[in-house]
Design a protein around this motif. Sequence first.
Motif, short mmCIF file in Angstrom:
data_model
loop_
_atom_site.label_atom_id
_atom_site.label_comp_id
_atom_site.label_asym_id
_atom_site.label_seq_id
_atom_site.Cartn_x
_atom_site.Cartn_y
_atom_site.Cartn_z
N ILE A 39 0.83 -1.21 0.00
CA ILE A 39 0.00 0.00 0.00
C ILE A 39 0.87 1.26 0.00
CG2 ILE A 39 -1.61 1.38 1.40
CD1 ILE A 39 -2.94 -1.26 2.23
N GLN A 40 1.99 1.22 0.72
CA GLN A 40 2.85 2.41 0.81
C GLN A 40 3.36 2.85 -0.55
OE1 GLN A 40 5.75 2.85 3.92
NE2 GLN A 40 4.76 1.24 5.13
N GLN A 41 3.51 1.92 -1.47
CA GLN A 41 4.04 2.27 -2.79
C GLN A 41 2.96 2.81 -3.72
OE1 GLN A 41 7.30 2.35 -2.81
NE2 GLN A 41 7.02 1.54 -0.76
N GLN A 42 1.71 2.65 -3.35
CA GLN A 42 0.62 3.07 -4.22
C GLN A 42 0.32 4.56 -4.07
OE1 GLN A 42 -2.17 -0.16 -3.08
NE2 GLN A 42 -2.10 -0.63 -5.26
N VAL A 43 -0.32 5.10 -5.11
CA VAL A 43 -0.68 6.51 -5.13
C VAL A 43 -2.20 6.62 -5.02
CG1 VAL A 43 -0.65 8.63 -6.50
CG2 VAL A 43 1.34 7.10 -6.52
N PRO A 44 -2.69 7.22 -3.91
CA PRO A 44 -4.14 7.35 -3.76
C PRO A 44 -4.68 8.60 -4.44
CG PRO A 44 -3.05 8.13 -1.77
CD PRO A 44 -1.97 7.65 -2.72
N LYS A 45 -5.92 8.49 -4.89
CA LYS A 45 -6.63 9.67 -5.39
C LYS A 45 -8.10 9.49 -5.04
CE LYS A 45 -7.93 8.47 -10.09
NZ LYS A 45 -7.93 8.88 -11.46
N LEU A 46 -8.78 10.62 -4.90
CA LEU A 46 -10.21 10.55 -4.61
C LEU A 46 -10.92 9.93 -5.80
CD1 LEU A 46 -10.95 14.03 -2.98
CD2 LEU A 46 -10.75 11.83 -1.83
N ARG A 47 -11.94 9.13 -5.53
CA ARG A 47 -12.73 8.54 -6.60
C ARG A 47 -13.50 9.61 -7.34
NH1 ARG A 47 -13.36 3.12 -7.39
NH2 ARG A 47 -12.51 1.86 -5.72
N ARG A 48 -13.80 9.33 -8.58
CA ARG A 48 -14.60 10.23 -9.40
C ARG A 48 -15.91 10.53 -8.67
NH1 ARG A 48 -14.48 9.18 -15.07
NH2 ARG A 48 -15.04 11.18 -15.94
N GLY A 49 -16.28 11.79 -8.63
CA GLY A 49 -17.51 12.20 -7.98
C GLY A 49 -17.35 12.59 -6.52
N PHE A 50 -16.16 12.36 -5.95
CA PHE A 50 -15.90 12.72 -4.55
C PHE A 50 -15.09 14.01 -4.51
CE2 PHE A 50 -17.20 8.45 -4.00
CZ PHE A 50 -17.57 8.29 -2.68
N ARG A 51 -15.39 14.86 -3.53
CA ARG A 51 -14.66 16.12 -3.37
C ARG A 51 -14.49 16.41 -1.89
NH1 ARG A 51 -18.09 20.37 -5.34
NH2 ARG A 51 -18.44 20.94 -3.19
N LEU A 52 -13.28 16.78 -1.50
CA LEU A 52 -12.98 17.14 -0.12
C LEU A 52 -13.12 18.64 0.02
CD1 LEU A 52 -11.75 16.28 2.67
CD2 LEU A 52 -9.54 16.90 1.70
N GLN A 53 -13.79 19.08 1.07
CA GLN A 53 -13.85 20.52 1.33
C GLN A 53 -14.05 20.78 2.81
OE1 GLN A 53 -17.27 21.88 -1.03
NE2 GLN A 53 -18.35 22.36 0.85
N TRP A 54 -13.66 21.98 3.23
CA TRP A 54 -13.88 22.43 4.61
C TRP A 54 -15.32 22.91 4.70
CZ3 TRP A 54 -12.10 22.03 9.29
CH2 TRP A 54 -12.54 22.92 10.27
N GLU A 55 -16.02 22.46 5.70
CA GLU A 55 -17.41 22.83 5.90
C GLU A 55 -17.49 23.65 7.19
OE1 GLU A 55 -20.89 23.68 5.10
OE2 GLU A 55 -20.05 22.22 3.71
N PRO A 56 -17.56 25.00 7.08
CA PRO A 56 -17.56 25.85 8.27
C PRO A 56 -18.71 25.53 9.24
CG PRO A 56 -17.40 27.18 6.27
CD PRO A 56 -17.62 25.77 5.85
N VAL A 57 -19.88 25.22 8.71
CA VAL A 57 -21.03 24.93 9.57
C VAL A 57 -20.76 23.70 10.43
CG1 VAL A 57 -23.48 24.32 9.58
CG2 VAL A 57 -22.63 26.02 7.97
N GLN A 58 -20.11 22.69 9.84
CA GLN A 58 -19.79 21.46 10.57
C GLN A 58 -18.49 21.61 11.37
OE1 GLN A 58 -21.64 18.61 10.43
NE2 GLN A 58 -23.08 19.28 8.89
N ASN A 59 -17.70 22.64 11.05
CA ASN A 59 -16.39 22.88 11.65
C ASN A 59 -15.45 21.70 11.44
OD1 ASN A 59 -14.53 24.55 12.99
ND2 ASN A 59 -14.90 23.52 14.92
#
Length: 97
Positions: A10-30
Motif C-alpha cells: 500500500i505504501q508504494q501506491q498513489v491514492p486519489k479521490l474517486r470520481r464524484g468525490f470532493r474534499l472541502q472544509w465545511e464551516p457549519v460542521q467545523n
Amino acid sequence: MSSLAQHAAIQQQVPKLRRGFRLQWEPVQNCHVLLYPEGMIKLNDSAGEILKLVNGQQSVAAIIDELSGRFPDVPGIDEDILAFMEVANAQFWIELH
C-alpha cells in the motif's frame, strides 16, 4: 498476504479521490467533509489531514512522511495512516494506483 507485506504494498501506491468525490472544509460542521452525489461524509481531524494530501500525485509513503514530520509526537501515525487508507479504499472513497 501478511499484514506487513500488505502495508508495504500500500505504501508504494498513489491514492486519489474517486470520481464524484470532493474534499472541502465545511464551516457549519467545523470540519472537513467528503462530498459525493448521494451525500456527505463528515471527517474527523485525522481523516481530513490525510485526505488533504491525497492528490493522485504522491504515494502513501510520501503522505506518511509528510504527516510524520508535521506531527512527530503522534505514536504509530504510520500504522494509523495505513489503516485509514485501507478503510477509505474499502469504502470506495479513494482509489489506489
